[in-house]
Write a protein that holds these residues in place. Structure first.
Motif, mmCIF file in Angstrom:
data_model
loop_
_atom_site.group_PDB
_atom_site.id
_atom_site.type_symbol
_atom_site.label_atom_id
_atom_site.label_comp_id
_atom_site.label_asym_id
_atom_site.label_seq_id
_atom_site.Cartn_x
_atom_site.Cartn_y
_atom_site.Cartn_z
ATOM 1 N N MET A 122 0.900 -1.245 0.109
ATOM 2 C CA MET A 122 -0.104 0.014 -0.032
ATOM 3 C C MET A 122 0.570 1.230 -0.039
ATOM 4 S SD MET A 122 -3.403 -0.667 2.467
ATOM 5 C CE MET A 122 -4.614 -1.906 1.821
ATOM 6 N N LEU A 146 2.028 1.984 -3.360
ATOM 7 C CA LEU A 146 0.907 2.744 -4.594
ATOM 8 C C LEU A 146 0.729 3.966 -3.903
ATOM 9 C CD1 LEU A 146 -1.544 -0.267 -4.684
ATOM 10 C CD2 LEU A 146 0.216 0.382 -6.288
ATOM 11 N N HIS A 157 -8.583 2.694 -5.180
ATOM 12 C CA HIS A 157 -8.267 1.663 -5.961
ATOM 13 C C HIS A 157 -7.769 0.577 -5.289
ATOM 14 C CE1 HIS A 157 -8.874 3.537 -9.852
ATOM 15 N NE2 HIS A 157 -8.627 4.815 -9.242
ATOM 16 N N TYR A 158 -6.944 0.394 -4.025
ATOM 17 C CA TYR A 158 -6.472 -0.544 -3.627
ATOM 18 C C TYR A 158 -6.828 -0.716 -2.170
ATOM 19 C CZ TYR A 158 -3.449 3.100 -1.592
ATOM 20 O OH TYR A 158 -3.010 4.222 -0.969
ATOM 21 N N ILE A 162 -8.321 -4.362 -1.895
ATOM 22 C CA ILE A 162 -7.830 -5.403 -2.378
ATOM 23 C C ILE A 162 -7.234 -6.676 -1.435
ATOM 24 C CG2 ILE A 162 -5.868 -6.209 -3.960
ATOM 25 C CD1 ILE A 162 -6.307 -3.423 -5.464
ATOM 26 N N CYS A 187 -1.367 -6.188 -3.453
ATOM 27 C CA CYS A 187 -2.008 -4.821 -4.133
ATOM 28 C C CYS A 187 -1.758 -4.809 -5.430
ATOM 29 C CB CYS A 187 -1.933 -3.757 -3.269
ATOM 30 S SG CYS A 187 -2.357 -3.793 -1.574
ATOM 31 N N SER A 188 -1.437 -5.848 -6.265
ATOM 32 C CA SER A 188 -0.785 -5.594 -7.688
ATOM 33 C C SER A 188 -1.857 -5.910 -8.638
ATOM 34 C CB SER A 188 0.067 -7.062 -7.793
ATOM 35 O OG SER A 188 1.349 -6.876 -6.786
ATOM 36 N N PHE A 240 -5.855 -4.934 -9.910
ATOM 37 C CA PHE A 240 -6.953 -4.053 -10.013
ATOM 38 C C PHE A 240 -8.167 -4.335 -10.482
ATOM 39 C CE2 PHE A 240 -2.828 -1.968 -9.514
ATOM 40 C CZ PHE A 240 -3.038 -1.275 -8.345
#
Length: 436
Positions: free
Chosen positions: A126, A129, A138-139, A142, A174-175, A177
């Motif tokens: 995280m 990102l 967006h994450y 996840i 978190c790769s 999306f």
């Protein structure tokens, strides 16, 4: 700062039962993390425990597992190396095959290691990102896709094992999306063919590289253990300064026996081995339509172009039983979303058989096709079973969509009526030429 332990010293001490190949060179260039002893931040751990109301016994087990890693300086050091590599692997399109691993040096909580390794990836992923200024929306959710069921499994059954480590790794790091309907993650294209685009018309053609054996139906010889002794052929590739002559991949998902010639002055390469694509993954649920596909791809290209500008995304790749054009033999081509989506893709054969279809339709990769089709609940199950009972088999196909063609999705950017007609003449032809 150089590490006080070299790679072989770490491996000898940790005694992993399973460690991916190719880590030594990465370890040699690793700058050790001197940010502190903690493997997982206390704040994140407490927040996770509270969020999922993790029972006290499970909390204690996790804490003790973390402490066992942290109290072993060599294991802690090597685990931090693994975390750093895992967190950036996907955006680097790293092919290292990470899977479950257990260090023999952990006497008490070794079974927890794979889960704790993934859990340790969440916060640094995280942070990576956040450094790219990617909005949290967006994450943020996840990693929780698999975190809750993992914790529930531990609490209810005492089972800390990680199912399908390579897949869930995408979420803990978190790769991956989600854009509208589909998941996306960077992927390096490596299949043996090259795609070209006509400089004037925009037409796209894929030419298979030389030396592969295909059955008369244009599928790999031997797929599903079905061989074509009499009708098989070997792909060719003849090239000079003016033209290329090779076997075309029909976008209905098979390789054509007759070669096709293109002239270099008229065609430009559009996809080569080594190019970067976005791998598309299909979560279950409604909305599997060409419109949602187009919208999802559009959003994904915009996102990666803005936040990962160093990745030269060429288009999209995916592999699924849903792309098998044999399904169109008994599904309504005008109303079936499966077929409607297939028609928007450049489908091509792989060496993966029908295990995925059997699993998705019948719950078992080795499901018996000879079972009475009438026993199945859905019309798709019944039709697929009846098709296999006749001796035919399905395949897992892959697909490509080039980014320039996103807006043409819905209008069949690759498949023509002539392609469909040739598919209908070619499909299952190996069953009549000595395949067994």
């Amino acid at each position: 700062m150089a590490s006080q332990w070299n790679f072989h010293q770490c491996v000898s001490h940790c005694k992993f039962d399973n460690l991916p190949e190719g880590l030594e060179a990465k370890y040699d260039s690793y700058a050790p993390d001197d940010s502190g002893v903690d493997l997982i931040s206390q704040a994140f751990l407490s927040e996770t425990f509270d969020r999922y109301q993790v029972p006290g016994e499970t909390r204690q087990r996790i804490v003790e597992g973390i402490e066992e890693i942290e109290q072993d300086p060599v294991l802690l050091h090597f685990t931090k190396f693994l975390v750093k590599d895992l967190c950036s692997a996907r955006e680097r399109c790293d092919e290292t095959h990470y899977t479950n691993m257990k260090p023999g040096c952990m006497q008490r909580h070794g079974a927890l290691y794979s889960f704790l390794l993934l859990l340790a990836c969440v916060v640094p992923s995280m942070n990576r990102l956040r450094q790219r200024s990617i909005p949290e929306e967006h994450y943020a959710a996840i990693p929780h896709t698999f975190l809750q069921p993992q914790l529930d499994k531990m609490a209810l059954h005492g089972d800390p094992s990680v199912h399908d480590f390579p897949w869930v790794m995408n979420f803990y790091t978190c790769s991956i999306f989600l854009f509208d309907r589909f998941y996306f993650i960077p992927y390096r294209f490596g299949d043996p063919f090259t795609m070209f685009r006509h400089k004037e018309t925009g037409e796209v053609i894929a030419l298979r590289h030389a030396g592969e054996e295909f059955r008369s139906d244009g599928q790999r010889n031997g797929i599903n253990d079905v061989f074509d002794q009499k009708g098989s052929f070997i792909t060719e590739w003849h090239e000079n300064a003016e033209f290329i002559m090779a076997n075309r991949i029909n976008p209905m998902g098979f390789v054509e026996r007759d070669t096709t010639t293109i002239f270099k002055k008229e065609w430009a390469p559009a996809l080569r081995q080594g190019d970067t694509l976005l791998a598309l993954h299909i979560p279950s649920g409604p909305g599997y339509t060409p419109e949602r596909l187009r919208n999802s791809m559009r959003q994904a290209i915009e996102f990666y172009g803005k936040y990962f500008p160093e990745l030269p995304i060429t288009g999209f790749w995916s592999a699924s039983w849903l792309y098998d054009t044999r399904l169109s033999l008994f599904l309504d081509s005008k109303h079936s979303n499966i077929v409607l989506v297939q028609r928007q893709l450049y489908n091509y054969p792989t060496f993966e058989g029908d295990g995925m279809l059997r699993y998705e339709l019948f719950g078992d990769r080795t499901a018996d096709p000879d079972r009475n089709p009438g026993e199945y609940a859905t019309s798709l199950q019944q039709a697929a079973a009846a098709y296999m009972v006749r001796g035919a088999r399905f395949n897992t196909l892959s697909m490509i969509v080039l980014k320039e063609d996103i807006e043409r999705i819905g209008a069949m950017p690759y498949i023509t009526e002539a392609d469909i007609e040739l598919f209908l003449k070619t499909v299952d032809s190996h069953l009549h030429t000595g395949g067994h």
